[in-house]
Design a protein around this motif. Sequence first.
Motif, PDB file in Angstrom:
ATOM      1  N   VAL A 291       0.855  -1.188   0.000  1.00 37.35           N
ATOM      2  CA  VAL A 291       0.000   0.000   0.000  1.00 37.35           C
ATOM      3  C   VAL A 291       0.888   1.233   0.000  1.00 37.35           C
ATOM      4  N   PRO A 292       0.381   2.342  -0.525  1.00 34.56           N
ATOM      5  CA  PRO A 292       1.178   3.577  -0.504  1.00 34.56           C
ATOM      6  C   PRO A 292       1.274   4.134   0.910  1.00 34.56           C
ATOM      7  N   THR A 293       2.368   4.785   1.215  1.00 26.93           N
ATOM      8  CA  THR A 293       2.515   5.462   2.503  1.00 26.93           C
ATOM      9  C   THR A 293       2.622   6.964   2.247  1.00 26.93           C
ATOM     10  N   ILE A 294       2.376   7.733   3.291  1.00 28.23           N
ATOM     11  CA  ILE A 294       2.359   9.192   3.166  1.00 28.23           C
ATOM     12  C   ILE A 294       3.628   9.759   3.780  1.00 28.23           C
ATOM     13  N   GLY A 295       4.412  10.477   2.993  1.00 22.09           N
ATOM     14  CA  GLY A 295       5.666  11.052   3.460  1.00 22.09           C
ATOM     15  C   GLY A 295       5.450  12.236   4.392  1.00 22.09           C
ATOM     16  N   ILE A 296       6.480  12.587   5.136  1.00 19.91           N
ATOM     17  CA  ILE A 296       6.379  13.675   6.111  1.00 19.91           C
ATOM     18  C   ILE A 296       6.176  15.025   5.424  1.00 19.91           C
ATOM     19  N   GLU A 297       6.749  15.198   4.224  1.00 21.47           N
ATOM     20  CA  GLU A 297       6.564  16.470   3.517  1.00 21.47           C
ATOM     21  C   GLU A 297       5.105  16.679   3.145  1.00 21.47           C
ATOM     22  N   VAL A 298       4.459  15.613   2.668  1.00 23.88           N
ATOM     23  CA  VAL A 298       3.028  15.691   2.347  1.00 23.88           C
ATOM     24  C   VAL A 298       2.224  15.961   3.611  1.00 23.88           C
ATOM     25  N   SER A 299       2.576  15.288   4.695  1.00 28.87           N
ATOM     26  CA  SER A 299       1.872  15.479   5.966  1.00 28.87           C
ATOM     27  C   SER A 299       1.948  16.926   6.423  1.00 28.87           C
ATOM     28  N   LEU A 300       3.147  17.500   6.377  1.00 22.95           N
ATOM     29  CA  LEU A 300       3.323  18.892   6.803  1.00 22.95           C
ATOM     30  C   LEU A 300       2.495  19.834   5.940  1.00 22.95           C
ATOM     31  N   SER A 301       2.475  19.588   4.632  1.00 29.17           N
ATOM     32  CA  SER A 301       1.696  20.429   3.718  1.00 29.17           C
ATOM     33  C   SER A 301       0.201  20.351   4.009  1.00 29.17           C
ATOM     34  N   VAL A 302      -0.279  19.138   4.277  1.00 30.72           N
ATOM     35  CA  VAL A 302      -1.705  18.951   4.587  1.00 30.72           C
ATOM     36  C   VAL A 302      -2.059  19.659   5.891  1.00 30.72           C
ATOM     37  N   ILE A 303      -1.228  19.512   6.905  1.00 33.44           N
ATOM     38  CA  ILE A 303      -1.497  20.133   8.209  1.00 33.44           C
ATOM     39  C   ILE A 303      -1.570  21.649   8.087  1.00 33.44           C
ATOM     40  N   ILE A 304      -0.570  22.250   7.430  1.00 35.86           N
ATOM     41  CA  ILE A 304      -0.555  23.711   7.263  1.00 35.86           C
ATOM     42  C   ILE A 304      -1.736  24.162   6.409  1.00 35.86           C
ATOM     43  N   GLY A 305      -2.011  23.424   5.341  1.00 38.26           N
ATOM     44  CA  GLY A 305      -3.109  23.786   4.447  1.00 38.26           C
ATOM     45  C   GLY A 305      -4.459  23.744   5.142  1.00 38.26           C
ATOM     46  N   VAL A 306      -4.708  22.689   5.909  1.00 38.13           N
ATOM     47  CA  VAL A 306      -5.987  22.554   6.610  1.00 38.13           C
ATOM     48  C   VAL A 306      -6.154  23.670   7.642  1.00 38.13           C
ATOM     49  N   LEU A 307      -5.096  23.976   8.379  1.00 37.86           N
ATOM     50  CA  LEU A 307      -5.170  25.040   9.379  1.00 37.86           C
ATOM     51  C   LEU A 307      -5.422  26.397   8.734  1.00 37.86           C
ATOM     52  N   ALA A 308      -4.758  26.660   7.606  1.00 37.83           N
ATOM     53  CA  ALA A 308      -4.952  27.934   6.907  1.00 37.83           C
ATOM     54  C   ALA A 308      -6.396  28.058   6.410  1.00 37.83           C
ATOM     55  N   ILE A 309      -6.904  27.012   5.765  1.00 41.65           N
ATOM     56  CA  ILE A 309      -8.275  27.034   5.246  1.00 41.65           C
ATOM     57  C   ILE A 309      -9.279  27.183   6.391  1.00 41.65           C
ATOM     58  N   THR A 310      -9.038  26.456   7.487  1.00 42.77           N
ATOM     59  CA  THR A 310      -9.938  26.522   8.638  1.00 42.77           C
ATOM     60  C   THR A 310      -9.999  27.934   9.214  1.00 42.77           C
TER      61      THR A 310
END
Length: 332
Positions: A291-310
């Motif tokens: 199965v695919p795994t999620i890298g830390i760079e993607v994780s950081l981008s998602v976290i920052i993006g979700v917080l900004a949008i929120t």
Amino acid sequence: MNVPAWMWIATIGGLLVLLAVDLVIVDRKPHEVTIGEAARWVIFYVAMAAVFGLGIWYFSGGQYATEFFAGYITEYSLSVDNLFIFLIIMTTFKVPAIHQHKVLLIGILLALVMRGIFIAAGAALISQFSWVFFIFGAFLIYTGWQLARENHDEEEEYKENLMLRMVRKVFPVTDDFHGSNSFIKIDGKRYVTPMFIVMVAIGSTDLLFALDSIPAIFGLTKEPFLVFTANAFALMGLRQLYFLLGGLLAKLVYLSIGLSVILGFIGVKLILEALHTNNLPFLNGGEPFHVPTIGIEVSLSVIIGVLAITTIASLLKVRRDPEAAKHVGANH
């Protein structure tokens, strides 16, 4: 990541020095923290976290530094939602404004010690049983779902937990505050004051919050040193954020939804990683899943993006509909 004992000692010592300096400043002249003062402290602690992260980058590489920043941002953002409970605790116990900073400082120091124990236990568990990520992942997805379903329109009340009830059984408690004293003698008998009770309330409540935040950060890094330091920097800056945000907390109407998305995302990440490293004999014959795994760079981008949008969506919502703001009774 190889962290020698002296690095642990130096890091913990440095954190304790920062807290001691902060405590000395508070005790020297108890006062109501102003917005400007809180802003300067928040900038200071965020800058310290940034310098620490850059130091990790320099000495250990970008991978570990990115893991630290992802963990720090996640812990800090989860802590913001916890400030609502701190506001309710302060209001319930009618803590004088000039003593609120000390209450938060001592309470959070207690929380940091207890979180350290949690982190050590979690790290030991993960090192021995990789399948624990299945449990962590499922728990985070469930917690995120519960958080998204919370109704913040209803007035919240603080209910004392087991630890506080035990303290009240062991020690007699005075009815009123006695300055910043936690203990006092009356007619030769020792009493604890509401000041002490509130500190325990803050520390023990934050420990409950750690039940979701610590599994979340272990989903971003498996390094105990990074988990501990990210938690420490997030907690140290939290009390200043309490005074800085103030009324702004009421405007973050979509914060819980954003945090639920982050928790769910990290939960999925953990489960994918658990499948990728699977060794449970009753799953796929003990063989890893492709199965695919999620890298830390993607994780950081998602976290920052979700917080900004929120944050942006919350402010726009309140601007169009001021009544949408949460109502949390607290006097600063």
